[in-house]
Design a protein around this motif. Structure first.
Motif, PDB file in Angstrom:
ATOM      1  N   GLU A  55      37.325  46.673  42.949  1.00 47.43           N
ATOM      2  CA  GLU A  55      38.775  46.765  42.829  1.00 47.43           C
ATOM      3  C   GLU A  55      39.374  47.863  43.699  1.00 47.43           C
ATOM      4  OE1 GLU A  55      39.615  47.111  38.655  1.00 47.43           O
ATOM      5  OE2 GLU A  55      39.769  44.917  38.473  1.00 47.43           O
ATOM      6  N   LYS A  56      38.572  48.836  44.147  1.00 49.59           N
ATOM      7  CA  LYS A  56      39.105  49.907  44.978  1.00 49.59           C
ATOM      8  C   LYS A  56      39.638  49.382  46.308  1.00 49.59           C
ATOM      9  CE  LYS A  56      36.096  52.595  47.050  1.00 49.59           C
ATOM     10  NZ  LYS A  56      34.980  53.521  47.326  1.00 49.59           N
ATOM     11  N   ASN A  57      39.164  48.210  46.738  1.00 52.04           N
ATOM     12  CA  ASN A  57      39.583  47.643  48.014  1.00 52.04           C
ATOM     13  C   ASN A  57      40.469  46.407  47.844  1.00 52.04           C
ATOM     14  OD1 ASN A  57      38.127  49.512  49.615  1.00 52.04           O
ATOM     15  ND2 ASN A  57      36.237  48.370  49.264  1.00 52.04           N
ATOM     16  N   ALA A  58      40.926  46.132  46.620  1.00 57.17           N
ATOM     17  CA  ALA A  58      41.766  44.959  46.364  1.00 57.17           C
ATOM     18  C   ALA A  58      43.156  45.405  45.928  1.00 57.17           C
ATOM     19  CB  ALA A  58      41.131  44.076  45.288  1.00 57.17           C
ATOM     20  N   ASP A  59      44.177  44.661  46.352  1.00 59.03           N
ATOM     21  CA  ASP A  59      45.534  44.988  45.913  1.00 59.03           C
ATOM     22  C   ASP A  59      45.742  44.502  44.488  1.00 59.03           C
ATOM     23  OD1 ASP A  59      46.555  42.179  45.952  1.00 59.03           O
ATOM     24  OD2 ASP A  59      46.218  42.381  48.099  1.00 59.03           O
ATOM     25  N   SER A  60      46.827  44.941  43.878  1.00 61.21           N
ATOM     26  CA  SER A  60      47.068  44.667  42.456  1.00 61.21           C
ATOM     27  C   SER A  60      47.210  43.178  42.182  1.00 61.21           C
ATOM     28  CB  SER A  60      48.325  45.410  41.991  1.00 61.21           C
ATOM     29  OG  SER A  60      49.459  45.014  42.748  1.00 61.21           O
ATOM     30  N   GLY A  61      47.835  42.440  43.108  1.00 57.29           N
ATOM     31  CA  GLY A  61      48.015  41.016  42.889  1.00 57.29           C
ATOM     32  C   GLY A  61      46.695  40.266  42.856  1.00 57.29           C
ATOM     33  N   ARG A  62      45.813  40.563  43.802  1.00 57.45           N
ATOM     34  CA  ARG A  62      44.515  39.887  43.833  1.00 57.45           C
ATOM     35  C   ARG A  62      43.640  40.338  42.668  1.00 57.45           C
ATOM     36  NH1 ARG A  62      46.009  40.350  49.221  1.00 57.45           N
ATOM     37  NH2 ARG A  62      45.802  38.417  50.445  1.00 57.45           N
ATOM     38  N   ARG A  63      43.774  41.597  42.262  1.00 55.02           N
ATOM     39  CA  ARG A  63      43.021  42.057  41.084  1.00 55.02           C
ATOM     40  C   ARG A  63      43.440  41.271  39.849  1.00 55.02           C
ATOM     41  NH1 ARG A  63      43.973  47.445  43.041  1.00 55.02           N
ATOM     42  NH2 ARG A  63      45.554  47.721  41.427  1.00 55.02           N
ATOM     43  N   SER A  64      44.750  41.123  39.676  1.00 57.41           N
ATOM     44  CA  SER A  64      45.253  40.426  38.492  1.00 57.41           C
ATOM     45  C   SER A  64      44.859  38.955  38.497  1.00 57.41           C
ATOM     46  CB  SER A  64      46.779  40.564  38.434  1.00 57.41           C
ATOM     47  OG  SER A  64      47.309  39.846  37.338  1.00 57.41           O
ATOM     48  N   ARG A  65      45.023  38.283  39.645  1.00 55.85           N
ATOM     49  CA  ARG A  65      44.680  36.860  39.707  1.00 55.85           C
ATOM     50  C   ARG A  65      43.175  36.649  39.601  1.00 55.85           C
ATOM     51  NH1 ARG A  65      48.701  37.146  43.708  1.00 55.85           N
ATOM     52  NH2 ARG A  65      47.165  37.133  45.384  1.00 55.85           N
ATOM     53  N   GLY A  66      42.402  37.556  40.202  1.00 59.26           N
ATOM     54  CA  GLY A  66      40.950  37.434  40.107  1.00 59.26           C
ATOM     55  C   GLY A  66      40.449  37.608  38.691  1.00 59.26           C
ATOM     56  N   ARG A 158      41.881  36.049  54.288  1.00 54.30           N
ATOM     57  CA  ARG A 158      41.131  36.911  55.195  1.00 54.30           C
ATOM     58  C   ARG A 158      41.115  38.379  54.751  1.00 54.30           C
ATOM     59  NH1 ARG A 158      40.200  34.163  60.048  1.00 54.30           N
ATOM     60  NH2 ARG A 158      41.376  32.224  60.261  1.00 54.30           N
ATOM     61  N   SER A 159      41.571  38.667  53.558  1.00 54.20           N
ATOM     62  CA  SER A 159      41.569  40.046  53.085  1.00 54.20           C
ATOM     63  C   SER A 159      40.152  40.494  52.763  1.00 54.20           C
ATOM     64  CB  SER A 159      42.454  40.179  51.842  1.00 54.20           C
ATOM     65  OG  SER A 159      41.967  39.346  50.803  1.00 54.20           O
ATOM     66  N   LEU A 160      39.965  41.811  52.652  1.00 54.65           N
ATOM     67  CA  LEU A 160      38.643  42.346  52.360  1.00 54.65           C
ATOM     68  C   LEU A 160      38.129  41.861  51.014  1.00 54.65           C
ATOM     69  CD1 LEU A 160      38.992  46.052  53.584  1.00 54.65           C
ATOM     70  CD2 LEU A 160      37.712  44.202  54.675  1.00 54.65           C
ATOM     71  N   VAL A 161      39.011  41.831  50.022  1.00 56.49           N
ATOM     72  CA  VAL A 161      38.634  41.403  48.675  1.00 56.49           C
ATOM     73  C   VAL A 161      39.664  40.387  48.197  1.00 56.49           C
ATOM     74  CG1 VAL A 161      38.150  42.128  46.318  1.00 56.49           C
ATOM     75  CG2 VAL A 161      37.597  43.655  48.204  1.00 56.49           C
ATOM     76  N   CYS A 162      39.288  39.122  48.147  1.00 52.54           N
ATOM     77  CA  CYS A 162      40.197  38.085  47.683  1.00 52.54           C
ATOM     78  C   CYS A 162      40.079  37.939  46.165  1.00 52.54           C
ATOM     79  CB  CYS A 162      39.885  36.756  48.372  1.00 52.54           C
ATOM     80  SG  CYS A 162      38.228  36.108  48.002  1.00 52.54           S
ATOM     81  N   LYS A 163      40.897  37.053  45.593  1.00 50.69           N
ATOM     82  CA  LYS A 163      40.864  36.875  44.134  1.00 50.69           C
ATOM     83  C   LYS A 163      39.534  36.265  43.680  1.00 50.69           C
ATOM     84  CE  LYS A 163      43.387  32.502  44.589  1.00 50.69           C
ATOM     85  NZ  LYS A 163      44.658  31.801  44.260  1.00 50.69           N
ATOM     86  N   HIS A 164      38.921  35.439  44.538  1.00 57.13           N
ATOM     87  CA  HIS A 164      37.624  34.868  44.174  1.00 57.13           C
ATOM     88  C   HIS A 164      36.547  35.950  44.147  1.00 57.13           C
ATOM     89  CE1 HIS A 164      39.987  31.785  46.466  1.00 57.13           C
ATOM     90  NE2 HIS A 164      39.829  31.162  45.313  1.00 57.13           N
ATOM     91  N   ALA A 165      36.677  36.944  45.032  1.00 60.65           N
ATOM     92  CA  ALA A 165      35.737  38.066  45.039  1.00 60.65           C
ATOM     93  C   ALA A 165      35.872  38.888  43.763  1.00 60.65           C
ATOM     94  CB  ALA A 165      35.976  38.938  46.263  1.00 60.65           C
ATOM     95  N   VAL A 166      37.118  39.135  43.345  1.00 55.97           N
ATOM     96  CA  VAL A 166      37.340  39.893  42.110  1.00 55.97           C
ATOM     97  C   VAL A 166      36.746  39.136  40.920  1.00 55.97           C
ATOM     98  CG1 VAL A 166      39.087  40.812  40.547  1.00 55.97           C
ATOM     99  CG2 VAL A 166      39.390  41.021  43.017  1.00 55.97           C
ATOM    100  N   ALA A 167      36.996  37.831  40.854  1.00 58.53           N
ATOM    101  CA  ALA A 167      36.446  37.033  39.760  1.00 58.53           C
ATOM    102  C   ALA A 167      34.922  37.061  39.779  1.00 58.53           C
ATOM    103  CB  ALA A 167      36.951  35.592  39.871  1.00 58.53           C
ATOM    104  N   SER A 168      34.339  36.999  40.979  1.00 57.34           N
ATOM    105  CA  SER A 168      32.874  37.042  41.094  1.00 57.34           C
ATOM    106  C   SER A 168      32.325  38.383  40.625  1.00 57.34           C
ATOM    107  CB  SER A 168      32.461  36.788  42.544  1.00 57.34           C
ATOM    108  OG  SER A 168      32.876  35.514  42.977  1.00 57.34           O
ATOM    109  N   ALA A 169      33.011  39.479  40.987  1.00 56.21           N
ATOM    110  CA  ALA A 169      32.561  40.805  40.558  1.00 56.21           C
ATOM    111  C   ALA A 169      32.579  40.919  39.035  1.00 56.21           C
ATOM    112  CB  ALA A 169      33.446  41.877  41.180  1.00 56.21           C
ATOM    113  N   TYR A 170      33.622  40.393  38.399  1.00 55.44           N
ATOM    114  CA  TYR A 170      33.685  40.413  36.935  1.00 55.44           C
ATOM    115  C   TYR A 170      32.551  39.584  36.340  1.00 55.44           C
ATOM    116  CZ  TYR A 170      38.086  42.836  36.077  1.00 55.44           C
ATOM    117  OH  TYR A 170      39.061  43.793  35.959  1.00 55.44           O
TER     118      TYR A 170
END
Length: 286
Positions: A55-66, A158-170
């Motif tokens: 999450e340190k490299n993801a914006d708030s919107g992608r964190r929330s959606r992920g 093309r962002s460093l951390v997309c919402k799918h990445a956040v979901a995968s990390a969780y």
């Protein structure tokens, strides 16, 4: 007869009695604190560190959606590889996206140092088995706070951390919490392998005490490894090539074609090398 007004509290057409006081989260900041509080409770230290490095490299919107993708069960599969994990995430398209979660690189020497530190820690093996990793263990096995987990996703983002990445990390964090040995599987060791290494480590310490001569003159060095020679394109990580070409390709099909062309060019260059030509001539003669 005079009617007495009821003392019960009324609001619209609903009578509120014996329900107790209502508690609300008044501000967005308060709601965030409540979410974060429950979030940190559900994961083990390794899982929490994984989410933090994501999450340190993801914006708030992608964190929330992920996070919402994770809670909705959009992560449908996970495959553990050495140093990374591949997750299948259902998105807006018919075919699911594949997200590669790559943990910070650790050489074999660094991992041996980590396992030795676990062996030297009182009840270190039990701590790892129960998922109660110390801060030092987390730094070695998952990643230190100043490092990052890297992602490669087949989605168009093309962002460093997309919402799918956040979901995968969780999802990975959840699996780490359920199976504390997962981080060892990712590092290519496994819980059984770590137990065997620690037993060997303690036995070696007990049977090979340090003497004065070995302290000053050292011991015999082990034999140098004989590494297997492999072509560069096979020995490297093809995911990084895909990631680089995604920046200059408009579609996934163009990206796949570019990778295929590079592989063909590499084969031609290798085949035309004098050393390989000699090998081919010897094979033809035989």
């Amino acid at each position: 007869m005079q009617m007495t007004e009821s003392r019960r509290v009324k609001m619209d057409n609903v009578i509120y009695a014996n329900f107790g006081s209502k508690q609300r989260v008044s501000t967005p900041d308060d709601r965030t604190q409540v979410i974060n509080k429950s979030r940190h409770k559900q994961f083990s230290p390794a899982g929490t560190r994984t989410v933090m490095l994501t999450e340190k490299n993801a914006d708030s919107g992608r964190r929330s959606r992920g996070e919402q993708y994770y809670r909705n069960g959009n992560v449908t599969g996970m495959t553990v590889l050495e140093g990374r994990v591949e997750c299948t995430v259902a998105g807006s398209q018919n075919e699911p996206f594949v997200t590669t979660v790559t943990f910070p690189y650790r050489s074999s020497e660094k991992l041996r140092e980590a396992y030795a530190a676990i062996a030297d820690t009182p009840n270190g093996l039990r701590l790892v088995r129960d998922g109660h990793l110390t801060s030092s263990m987390l730094d070695h096995l998952v990643g230190s706070p100043d490092e990052s987990i890297y992602f490669d996703c087949t989605c168009p983002d093309r962002s460093l951390v997309c919402k799918h990445a956040v979901a995968s990390a969780y999802h990975v964090a959840e699996k780490m919490t359920a199976n504390p040995g997962l981080i060892l599987d990712i590092r290519g060791q496994g819980m059984a392998g770590l137990e065997a290494l620690i037993r060997t480590y303690h036995t070696k310490v007990e049977t090979e005490p340090e003497d004065n001569d070995s302290f000053w003159n050292g011991r015999e060095l082990p034999a140098l490894p004989d590494p297997k020679i492999a072509p560069a394109i096979d020995d490297s990580d093809i995911n990084y090539l895909h990631k680089a070409l995604r920046m200059v390709s408009y579609t996934s099909l163009e990206q796949l074609r570019a990778v295929s062309d590079i592989e063909d060019m590499y084969e031609i260059l290798v085949a035309n090398h004098p050393d390989n030509q000699q090998v081919y001539e010897e094979e033809d003669t035989d």
